[in-house]
Design an enzyme around this catalytic site. Sequence first.
Site, PDB file in Angstrom:
ATOM      1  N   SER A   1      26.620  12.314  38.987  1.00  0.00           N
ATOM      2  CA  SER A   1      26.356  10.905  38.678  1.00  0.00           C
ATOM      3  C   SER A   1      25.896  10.776  37.235  1.00  0.00           C
ATOM      4  O   SER A   1      24.934  11.428  36.818  1.00  0.00           O
ATOM      5  CB  SER A   1      25.266  10.365  39.605  1.00  0.00           C
ATOM      6  OG  SER A   1      24.794   9.125  39.110  1.00  0.00           O
TER       7      SER A   1
ATOM      8  N   ASP B   1      23.450  11.961  48.879  1.00  0.00           N
ATOM      9  CA  ASP B   1      23.186  11.326  47.585  1.00  0.00           C
ATOM     10  C   ASP B   1      21.707  10.991  47.419  1.00  0.00           C
ATOM     11  O   ASP B   1      21.177  10.138  48.137  1.00  0.00           O
ATOM     12  CB  ASP B   1      24.035  10.048  47.485  1.00  0.00           C
ATOM     13  CG  ASP B   1      24.007   9.433  46.095  1.00  0.00           C
ATOM     14  OD1 ASP B   1      23.343   9.965  45.204  1.00  0.00           O
ATOM     15  OD2 ASP B   1      24.688   8.388  45.924  1.00  0.00           O
TER      16      ASP B   1
ATOM     17  N   MET C   1      25.621  -0.940  40.660  1.00  0.00           N
ATOM     18  CA  MET C   1      24.522  -1.711  41.272  1.00  0.00           C
ATOM     19  C   MET C   1      24.561  -3.146  40.774  1.00  0.00           C
ATOM     20  O   MET C   1      24.796  -3.377  39.582  1.00  0.00           O
ATOM     21  CB  MET C   1      23.181  -1.104  40.865  1.00  0.00           C
ATOM     22  CG  MET C   1      23.038   0.343  41.246  1.00  0.00           C
ATOM     23  SD  MET C   1      21.464   0.991  40.674  1.00  0.00           S
ATOM     24  CE  MET C   1      21.669   2.722  41.135  1.00  0.00           C
TER      25      MET C   1
ATOM     26  N   HIS D   1      30.740  10.743  39.718  1.00  0.00           N
ATOM     27  CA  HIS D   1      30.227   9.752  40.673  1.00  0.00           C
ATOM     28  C   HIS D   1      29.704   8.533  39.908  1.00  0.00           C
ATOM     29  O   HIS D   1      28.850   8.646  39.028  1.00  0.00           O
ATOM     30  CB  HIS D   1      29.097  10.428  41.466  1.00  0.00           C
ATOM     31  CG  HIS D   1      28.454   9.623  42.538  1.00  0.00           C
ATOM     32  ND1 HIS D   1      28.935   9.582  43.832  1.00  0.00           N
ATOM     33  CD2 HIS D   1      27.343   8.833  42.533  1.00  0.00           C
ATOM     34  CE1 HIS D   1      28.136   8.817  44.579  1.00  0.00           C
ATOM     35  NE2 HIS D   1      27.175   8.340  43.813  1.00  0.00           N
TER      36      HIS D   1
ATOM     37  N   MET E   1      22.604   8.541  52.345  1.00  0.00           N
ATOM     38  CA  MET E   1      21.669   8.304  51.232  1.00  0.00           C
ATOM     39  C   MET E   1      20.359   9.013  51.560  1.00  0.00           C
ATOM     40  O   MET E   1      19.725   8.727  52.583  1.00  0.00           O
ATOM     41  CB  MET E   1      21.407   6.808  51.038  1.00  0.00           C
ATOM     42  CG  MET E   1      22.572   6.015  50.463  1.00  0.00           C
ATOM     43  SD  MET E   1      23.247   6.674  48.918  1.00  0.00           S
ATOM     44  CE  MET E   1      21.805   6.607  47.839  1.00  0.00           C
TER      45      MET E   1
ATOM     46  N   ASP F   1      27.775   5.033  40.006  1.00  0.00           N
ATOM     47  CA  ASP F   1      26.813   4.241  40.780  1.00  0.00           C
ATOM     48  C   ASP F   1      26.806   2.807  40.285  1.00  0.00           C
ATOM     49  O   ASP F   1      26.228   2.505  39.240  1.00  0.00           O
ATOM     50  CB  ASP F   1      25.419   4.859  40.647  1.00  0.00           C
ATOM     51  CG  ASP F   1      25.283   6.130  41.462  1.00  0.00           C
ATOM     52  OD1 ASP F   1      25.540   6.070  42.678  1.00  0.00           O
ATOM     53  OD2 ASP F   1      24.941   7.175  40.893  1.00  0.00           O
TER      54      ASP F   1
ATOM     55  N   MET G   1      26.946  -0.246  45.304  1.00  0.00           N
ATOM     56  CA  MET G   1      25.712  -0.808  45.861  1.00  0.00           C
ATOM     57  C   MET G   1      25.719  -2.280  45.485  1.00  0.00           C
ATOM     58  O   MET G   1      24.898  -2.774  44.696  1.00  0.00           O
ATOM     59  CB  MET G   1      24.504  -0.067  45.269  1.00  0.00           C
ATOM     60  CG  MET G   1      24.366   1.341  45.818  1.00  0.00           C
ATOM     61  SD  MET G   1      23.375   2.429  44.775  1.00  0.00           S
ATOM     62  CE  MET G   1      24.657   3.071  43.703  1.00  0.00           C
TER      63      MET G   1
ATOM     64  N   HIS H   1      30.508   4.563  44.048  1.00  0.00           N
ATOM     65  CA  HIS H   1      29.551   4.235  45.114  1.00  0.00           C
ATOM     66  C   HIS H   1      29.051   2.822  44.833  1.00  0.00           C
ATOM     67  O   HIS H   1      28.268   2.612  43.916  1.00  0.00           O
ATOM     68  CB  HIS H   1      28.426   5.289  45.061  1.00  0.00           C
ATOM     69  CG  HIS H   1      27.247   4.995  45.921  1.00  0.00           C
ATOM     70  ND1 HIS H   1      26.014   5.606  45.717  1.00  0.00           N
ATOM     71  CD2 HIS H   1      27.081   4.174  46.998  1.00  0.00           C
ATOM     72  CE1 HIS H   1      25.155   5.170  46.627  1.00  0.00           C
ATOM     73  NE2 HIS H   1      25.772   4.294  47.403  1.00  0.00           N
TER      74      HIS H   1
HETATM   75  C1  DX5 Z   1      20.953   6.135  43.752  1.00  0.00           C
HETATM   76  C2  DX5 Z   1      22.333   6.591  43.388  1.00  0.00           C
HETATM   77  C3  DX5 Z   1      22.538   7.976  42.911  1.00  0.00           C
HETATM   78  C4  DX5 Z   1      21.555   8.731  42.252  1.00  0.00           C
HETATM   79  C5  DX5 Z   1      21.703  10.201  42.077  1.00  0.00           C
HETATM   80  O1  DX5 Z   1      20.985   4.793  44.069  1.00  0.00           O
HETATM   81  O2  DX5 Z   1      23.211   6.385  44.446  1.00  0.00           O
HETATM   82  O3  DX5 Z   1      23.807   8.508  43.039  1.00  0.00           O
HETATM   83  O4  DX5 Z   1      21.120   8.148  41.068  1.00  0.00           O
HETATM   84  O5  DX5 Z   1      20.498  10.636  42.417  1.00  0.00           O
HETATM   85  P1  DX5 Z   1      19.599  11.641  41.624  1.00  0.00           P
HETATM   86  O6  DX5 Z   1      19.319  11.104  40.250  1.00  0.00           O
HETATM   87  O7  DX5 Z   1      18.408  11.688  42.508  1.00  0.00           O
HETATM   88  O8  DX5 Z   1      20.371  12.919  41.596  1.00  0.00           O
HETATM   89 ZN    ZN Z   2      25.394   7.276  44.338  1.00  0.00          ZN
END
Ligand code: DX5
Ligand code: ZN
Length: 213
Positions: free
Chosen positions: A7, A174, A36, A32, A136, A34, A67, A65
């Site tokens: 990520s 994750d 949001m 990956h 998660m 993320d 969110m 992913h």
């Molecule tokens: C959290 C995300 C992540 C995340 C990765 O909402 O989905 O993919 O930032 O997690 P860490 O930084 O804990 O490896």
């Molecule tokens: Zn993620």
Amino acid sequence: MGKVAVSVLSSDLGYLADSCRMINRSQAWSLHLDVMDGVFVPNLSYGFPVIEAISHYSEKPMDAHLMTVEPSRYYQRYKDLGVSWLTVHYETCPHLNRDLQEIRRLGMKAGVALNPSTSVFLLEQAVHYADLVIVMSVNPGFGGQKFIPESLEKIDRLSRMRKEKGLGFLIQVDGGVNANNARILYEKGADILVAGNYVFSSEDPVAAIDAII
Ligand code: DX5
Ligand code: ZN
């Protein structure tokens, strides 16, 4: 031996191209993303323009992913940007069967993510349409949080459900993954570990990825 999805959320976004190149030369399985929206989770990350920039540098498959609420408004956009694996949250999709089938129809692999408080048994009627399930192991919204230990039991249950039903979806974990917990996660049935903070806070990110494969 497992797979690692890196990520870029915790990377220095001023050097995104460099981070993509690092991931390209590592053994990472995917990059990956993320996404949001500040509604489903209490944070905003990045959207289409940044994903497009990443797509120009990344040689790894992009695994997004989401969110975000009402994700189906944008499935086609993700496809057009070159996303290969698209994961939506169970909690944002009242018509999950339809969502997963739509993602597959567009030519992407379909994933579903579960918040820490959402039981894996809620997936029993939809998991046949999933290529990937994300457990998660932190409350989504922020990188660098602590692994929630109860997630181990969920991975175990999901892995049993997969066996019982004779299905082949991949299990991705994750949040809070590091070199200390990677082994046990694979042992419980995880196929792919997402790692952000652990990789980007390390002095040698490529070696850090190797250490959790
Ligand atoms: C959290 C995300 C992540 C995340 C990765 O909402 O989905 O993919 O930032 O997690 P860490 O930084 O804990 O490896
Ligand atoms: Zn993620």
